[in-house]
Design an enzyme around this catalytic site. Structure first.
Site, PDB file in Angstrom:
ATOM      1  N   PRO A   2       0.758  -1.203   0.061  1.00  5.38           N
ATOM      2  CA  PRO A   2       0.158  -0.062  -0.091  1.00  5.38           C
ATOM      3  C   PRO A   2       0.827   1.229   0.054  1.00  5.38           C
ATOM      4  CG  PRO A   2      -0.090  -1.211   2.166  1.00  5.38           C
ATOM      5  CD  PRO A   2       0.739  -1.905   1.254  1.00  5.38           C
ATOM      6  N   GLU A   3       0.394   2.257  -0.619  1.00  9.38           N
ATOM      7  CA  GLU A   3       1.069   3.390  -0.734  1.00  9.38           C
ATOM      8  C   GLU A   3       0.693   4.333   0.602  1.00  9.38           C
ATOM      9  OE1 GLU A   3       2.983   4.604  -3.763  1.00  9.38           O
ATOM     10  OE2 GLU A   3       2.821   2.524  -4.565  1.00  9.38           O
ATOM     11  N   LYS A  49       3.152   4.336   6.127  1.00  6.53           N
ATOM     12  CA  LYS A  49       2.532   3.010   5.739  1.00  6.53           C
ATOM     13  C   LYS A  49       2.131   2.433   7.222  1.00  6.53           C
ATOM     14  CE  LYS A  49       4.886   2.716   1.722  1.00  6.53           C
ATOM     15  NZ  LYS A  49       5.851   1.747   0.823  1.00  6.53           N
ATOM     16  N   ASN A 166       5.645   1.764  -4.384  1.00  9.52           N
ATOM     17  CA  ASN A 166       6.411   1.548  -5.822  1.00  9.52           C
ATOM     18  C   ASN A 166       5.585   2.304  -7.127  1.00  9.52           C
ATOM     19  OD1 ASN A 166       8.402   0.030  -6.433  1.00  9.52           O
ATOM     20  ND2 ASN A 166       6.938  -1.824  -7.083  1.00  9.52           N
ATOM     21  N   ARG A 248      12.640  -3.565  -7.022  1.00  7.22           N
ATOM     22  CA  ARG A 248      11.288  -3.526  -7.481  1.00  7.22           C
ATOM     23  C   ARG A 248      11.005  -3.047  -8.679  1.00  7.22           C
ATOM     24  NH1 ARG A 248       8.857  -2.498  -2.507  1.00  7.22           N
ATOM     25  NH2 ARG A 248       6.996  -2.927  -3.916  1.00  7.22           N
TER      26      ARG A 248
END
Ligand SMILES: [Zn+2]
Length: 274
Positions: A2-3, A49, A166, A248
């Site tokens: 999650p961002e 986060k 990401n 990533r």
């Protein structure tokens, strides 16, 4: 993963259900936590986060969803959609139960205690929060990182600033026309300041409802998930690779974001601000 905006929205939603309520029962990895039975929830908030649920009388639950975690809400007695063994955290209020499945980290902290303070200190300024300070981000980058650290790794490092995952990593680099593998020392303070200011603006703009957007119109994202599709600025194909020490997924446009080794790279990184 999650961002930052996801966790802020989650904290709002969980806060609407829990804040002011008394929890009848709380379980951590299936074990009842007696200290949290009959306790009122005072606040639910996000930092980066991490999601914090603060109870009266000095207890706080911290959770981090990691790659596979999710929160569910059920009416009392309603069957859960995932096995009970996967519930890392569950909180019962009389009418409802909130369950966090497969979280990467969950722990019970004493509010204001050393471990809570350490957790918060490990996190850089919250990109979704008010009063975000980009100078503090630059200071932390100098304190924590080697000069040769690549920007893809810098942006994901939650010690520098909390909230970039990401998606925002690729989007912010594209918006600012900066190549993903530019090292920190080559980027310098000016580029870093622009990247984090853009990240803050984009994350804040996404705190309302609706799908995540970094541009107006369709598609809502510039590069993320668009491997092989034409760049929305220059028509070149969007590239994809697993980059950096973290390996990533990264998306970028080789036309708009010149590699540090290519001539003209400096021009392209300054172009937006003329
Ligand atoms: Zn392009």
């Amino acid at each position: 993963m999650p961002e930052g905006d996801t966790v802020h929205k989650l904290a709002d939603a969980i806060g609407r259900t829990l804040a002011g309520q008394v929890t009848a029962r709380v379980t951590l990895r299936g074990e009842t936590v007696p200290a949290l039975a009959g306790r009122r929830v005072r606040a639910v908030f996000a930092q980066g986060k991490h999601l914090f649920i603060r109870f009266e009388e000095g207890m706080t639950l911290r959770s981090h969803l990691g790659m596979y975690g999710s929160w569910h809400r059920y009416a009392s007695g309603e069957p859960w959609r995932k096995p009970q063994a996967q519930a890392t955290l569950a909180l019962w209020t009389p009418p409802e139960v909130l369950v966090c499945f497969n979280a990467r980290e969950v722990e019970l902290l004493r509010s204001g205690g050393i471990r809570e303070r350490n957790t918060v200190r490990r996190l850089g300024p919250d990109l979704g929060g008010e009063g975000f300070c980009v100078d503090e981000v630059l200071r932390r980058a100098r304190e924590f990182l080697e000069p040769e650290t690549l920007l893809v790794d810098v942006l994901l490092d939650q010690r520098i600033a909390a909230g970039i995952g990401n998606v925002y990593k690729s989007e912010v680099l594209f918006v600012e026309k900066v190549h993903p593998t530019l090292p920190l020392e080559a980027a310098g303070d000016t580029v870093l300041r622009r990247l984090y200011t853009a990240a803050h603006d984009l994350i804040r703009a996404n705190l309302g409802g609706g799908p995540r957007m970094t541009r107006r119109g369709n598609p809502p994202l510039w590069v993320y998930g668009r491997h092989g599709r034409p760049c929305l600025r220059c028509d070149e194909s969007i590239r994809y690779a697993r980059l950096g020490a973290t390996m990533r997924s990264t998306y970028w446009c080789a036309g708009c974001q010149r590699s540090p080794a290519e001539p003209g790279a400096d021009d392209s990184s300054r172009a937006r601000f003329g």
